[in-house]
Design a protein around this motif. Structure first.
Motif, PDB file in Angstrom:
ATOM      1  N   LEU A   1      14.363   0.842   3.294  1.00 41.56           N
ATOM      2  CA  LEU A   1      14.522   0.253   1.956  1.00 41.56           C
ATOM      3  C   LEU A   1      14.489  -1.268   2.041  1.00 41.56           C
ATOM      4  N   ALA A   2      15.182  -1.822   3.045  1.00 40.37           N
ATOM      5  CA  ALA A   2      15.215  -3.279   3.196  1.00 40.37           C
ATOM      6  C   ALA A   2      13.799  -3.803   3.453  1.00 40.37           C
ATOM      7  N   SER A   3      13.047  -3.110   4.320  1.00 42.52           N
ATOM      8  CA  SER A   3      11.675  -3.539   4.617  1.00 42.52           C
ATOM      9  C   SER A   3      10.804  -3.457   3.375  1.00 42.52           C
ATOM     10  N   ASN A   4      11.163  -2.559   2.474  1.00 42.38           N
ATOM     11  CA  ASN A   4      10.411  -2.425   1.227  1.00 42.38           C
ATOM     12  C   ASN A   4      11.014  -3.291   0.114  1.00 42.38           C
ATOM     13  N   CYS A   5      11.818  -4.267   0.528  1.00 48.96           N
ATOM     14  CA  CYS A   5      12.346  -5.305  -0.369  1.00 48.96           C
ATOM     15  C   CYS A   5      13.350  -4.789  -1.393  1.00 48.96           C
TER      16      CYS A   5
ATOM     17  N   ILE B   1      12.181   6.636  -8.684  1.00 51.65           N
ATOM     18  CA  ILE B   1      10.918   6.709  -7.951  1.00 51.65           C
ATOM     19  C   ILE B   1      10.721   5.434  -7.138  1.00 51.65           C
ATOM     20  N   VAL B   2      10.298   5.634  -5.893  1.00 52.57           N
ATOM     21  CA  VAL B   2      10.106   4.509  -4.978  1.00 52.57           C
ATOM     22  C   VAL B   2       8.919   3.670  -5.437  1.00 52.57           C
ATOM     23  N   GLY B   3       9.094   2.351  -5.473  1.00 52.40           N
ATOM     24  CA  GLY B   3       7.988   1.501  -5.901  1.00 52.40           C
ATOM     25  C   GLY B   3       8.245   0.039  -5.606  1.00 52.40           C
TER      26      GLY B   3
ATOM     27  N   ALA C   1       0.836  -1.203   0.000  1.00 51.45           N
ATOM     28  CA  ALA C   1       0.000   0.000   0.000  1.00 51.45           C
ATOM     29  C   ALA C   1       0.872   1.256   0.000  1.00 51.45           C
ATOM     30  N   PHE C   2       1.893   1.260   0.876  1.00 52.13           N
ATOM     31  CA  PHE C   2       2.784   2.419   0.929  1.00 52.13           C
ATOM     32  C   PHE C   2       3.499   2.621  -0.408  1.00 52.13           C
ATOM     33  N   LEU C   3       3.991   1.522  -0.980  1.00 44.97           N
ATOM     34  CA  LEU C   3       4.764   1.641  -2.227  1.00 44.97           C
ATOM     35  C   LEU C   3       3.891   2.159  -3.364  1.00 44.97           C
ATOM     36  N   LYS C   4       2.617   1.774  -3.343  1.00 45.29           N
ATOM     37  CA  LYS C   4       1.701   2.255  -4.371  1.00 45.29           C
ATOM     38  C   LYS C   4       1.526   3.777  -4.235  1.00 45.29           C
ATOM     39  N   THR C   5       1.300   4.221  -2.993  1.00 37.19           N
ATOM     40  CA  THR C   5       1.162   5.670  -2.755  1.00 37.19           C
ATOM     41  C   THR C   5       2.449   6.390  -3.156  1.00 37.19           C
ATOM     42  N   ALA C   6       3.582   5.809  -2.774  1.00 37.40           N
ATOM     43  CA  ALA C   6       4.867   6.452  -3.071  1.00 37.40           C
ATOM     44  C   ALA C   6       5.040   6.621  -4.582  1.00 37.40           C
ATOM     45  N   THR C   7       4.681   5.578  -5.333  1.00 37.12           N
ATOM     46  CA  THR C   7       4.811   5.659  -6.792  1.00 37.12           C
ATOM     47  C   THR C   7       3.861   6.707  -7.357  1.00 37.12           C
ATOM     48  N   THR C   8       2.604   6.668  -6.892  1.00 39.34           N
ATOM     49  CA  THR C   8       1.614   7.646  -7.376  1.00 39.34           C
ATOM     50  C   THR C   8       2.089   9.068  -7.100  1.00 39.34           C
ATOM     51  N   ASN C   9       2.670   9.267  -5.921  1.00 41.49           N
ATOM     52  CA  ASN C   9       3.097  10.612  -5.541  1.00 41.49           C
ATOM     53  C   ASN C   9       4.480  10.961  -6.068  1.00 41.49           C
ATOM     54  N   LYS C  10       5.068  10.037  -6.828  1.00 37.15           N
ATOM     55  CA  LYS C  10       6.401  10.246  -7.396  1.00 37.15           C
ATOM     56  C   LYS C  10       7.452  10.567  -6.331  1.00 37.15           C
ATOM     57  N   TYR C  11       7.377   9.849  -5.199  1.00 35.36           N
ATOM     58  CA  TYR C  11       8.426   9.971  -4.189  1.00 35.36           C
ATOM     59  C   TYR C  11       9.679   9.310  -4.750  1.00 35.36           C
TER      60      TYR C  11
END
Ligand code: HEC
Length: 361
Positions: free
Chosen positions: A317-321, A341-343, A273-283
């Protein structure tokens, strides 16, 4: 603006409820219902049609959801999530207040709600930063009038107008002697040529972004020539760093973001869920680093050592694989670092759990 209006209406209603002790329970219960009405809007089951509604039909939360749906721009999304969390907490406290058996119990819960509402509204803190919706408005292009002259927030002001970069409002320049409308959120003032320049609390961060952006651009030009490099995720941290970061996280972040990084009082910061938001928001990784190093821990920003921030970023980053490598996550990132971009990772390093979080040892 509609959100701010609804929150102010709810605050007024809670204050009326708290002060309504002399006129008996019926009055303060009605006032508390009104506050809930202003927050939830007419279509929510919590709406009480018998009490007056000082807000608008959508309520603060409905308006906020609209903003979050449409304004997927990095600067205000995190702030709006914070507002949302506090509004939800306020509604919960108000509902407890309505169930309270005694006047004391009622007031205690109403005071809790008021606290959350004030945070959601925004107030200046000891760090001189306006948070909440008022802060989001004051520090982003939401605070720029529609017909105003907009200039590049990365450049120095040359004439009156609003300096905006990446959706953030960095400065407002007005002619000397001209009284600016007080929107709040200005952190410093400088007189230059015949202008008065008001810098917002977002200005230092905008400046940092501008520098990195300019350097990254310069670095990107030669990189285009060797464009044959595959777009695989470059390792950004080491395993040892992530392990240290796990302890930093547990001590400084877990109270709000949860031991499993799924959020308690704050948004989730790992997983699908976080990664989806991050990608949408172009973090980008760099934006994430800026959020963490400058705004976190939320209750004590910029309080950790640079090395601890780098470690906790490695853990995130590790937790986000993200894959680990030989290079450590830098505590002083060079230009061009972390521009991807984070995803969700095409080849996750580790086995993600049901929420898409990779366990870190
Ligand atoms: C006191 C509670 C609290 C603590 C402690 C805290 N945070 Fe946060 N964090 C928040 C809130 C609230 C937000 C939402 C941002 C906003 O409203 O500005 C947030 C947002 C974030 C975000 C951005 C998430 C997004 O979706 O935009 C990241 C990343 C983050 N925090 C990381 C950390 C890290 C790493 C630490 C520890 C060093 C930490 N936080 C400590 C409350 C906290």
């Amino acid at each position: 603006m509609a959100v701010l209006h609804d929150i102010r209406a709810a605050i007024a209603a809670v204050l009326a409820a708290e002060n309504g002790t002399s006129s008996g329970p019926a009055d303060y219960i009605t006032a508390a219902h009104s506050a809930v009405d202003a927050l939830v809007g007419r279509n929510d089951p919590a709406f009480d049609a018998r009490s007056p509604d000082p807000g608008d039909a959508r309520g603060a939360l409905g308006q906020l959801n609209d903003l979050l749906d449409h304004e997927a721009t990095p600067p205000f999304v995190p702030a709006l999530h914070g507002v949302q969390i506090n509004l939800l907490a306020a509604v919960a406290s108000l509902q407890d207040a309505l169930k309270a058996r005694s006047l004391d119990g009622f007031q205690e819960n109403a005071s809790d709600a008021l606290e959350n509402l004030e945070i959601a509204q925004g107030r200046s803190s000891q760090y001189d930063v306006l948070g909440g919706i008022a802060g989001a408005i004051a520090n982003t292009r939401l605070g720029v009038p529609d017909d105003a002259r907009i200039a590049d927030g990365c450049a120095a002001p040359h004439r009156p107008g609003f300096g905006v970069s990446h959706g953030w409002l960095a400065w407002r320049a007005v002619k000397r002697g001209h009284t600016p409308v007080a929107t709040g959120g200005y952190a410093s003032v400088k007189m230059e040529n015949d202008m008065m320049i008001l810098y917002t609390t977002a200005a230092p961060m905008v400046q940092q972004h501008c520098t990195r952006h300019a350097d990254a651009k310069a670095a990107a030009a030669p990189a285009l020539i060797k464009a044959a490099v595959p777009a695989a995720t470059t390792p950004l941290y080491t395993t040892a760093q992530a392990a240290r970061g796990k302890a930093v996280y547990a001590a400084n972040c877990a109270s709000c973001h949860g031991t499993n990084l799924q959020g308690v009082a704050a948004p989730a910061i790992a997983g699908s869920a976080f990664l989806k938001t991050a990608t949408t928001n172009k973090y980008t990784v760099s934006i994430l680093d800026t959020i963490v190093t400058q705004n976190m821990p939320f209750n004590n920003p910029a309080s950790l050592k640079p090395g601890q921030y780098a470690d906790v970023m490695a853990y995130l980053l590790a937790s986000n694989c993200y894959p680990a490598g030989k290079m450590a996550f830098p505590s002083d990132p060079k230009p061009g670092f972390g521009t991807a971009i984070v995803g969700v990772q095409a080849h996750p390093a580790g086995t993600p759990d049901a929420k898409g979080v990779c366990p870190v040892k």
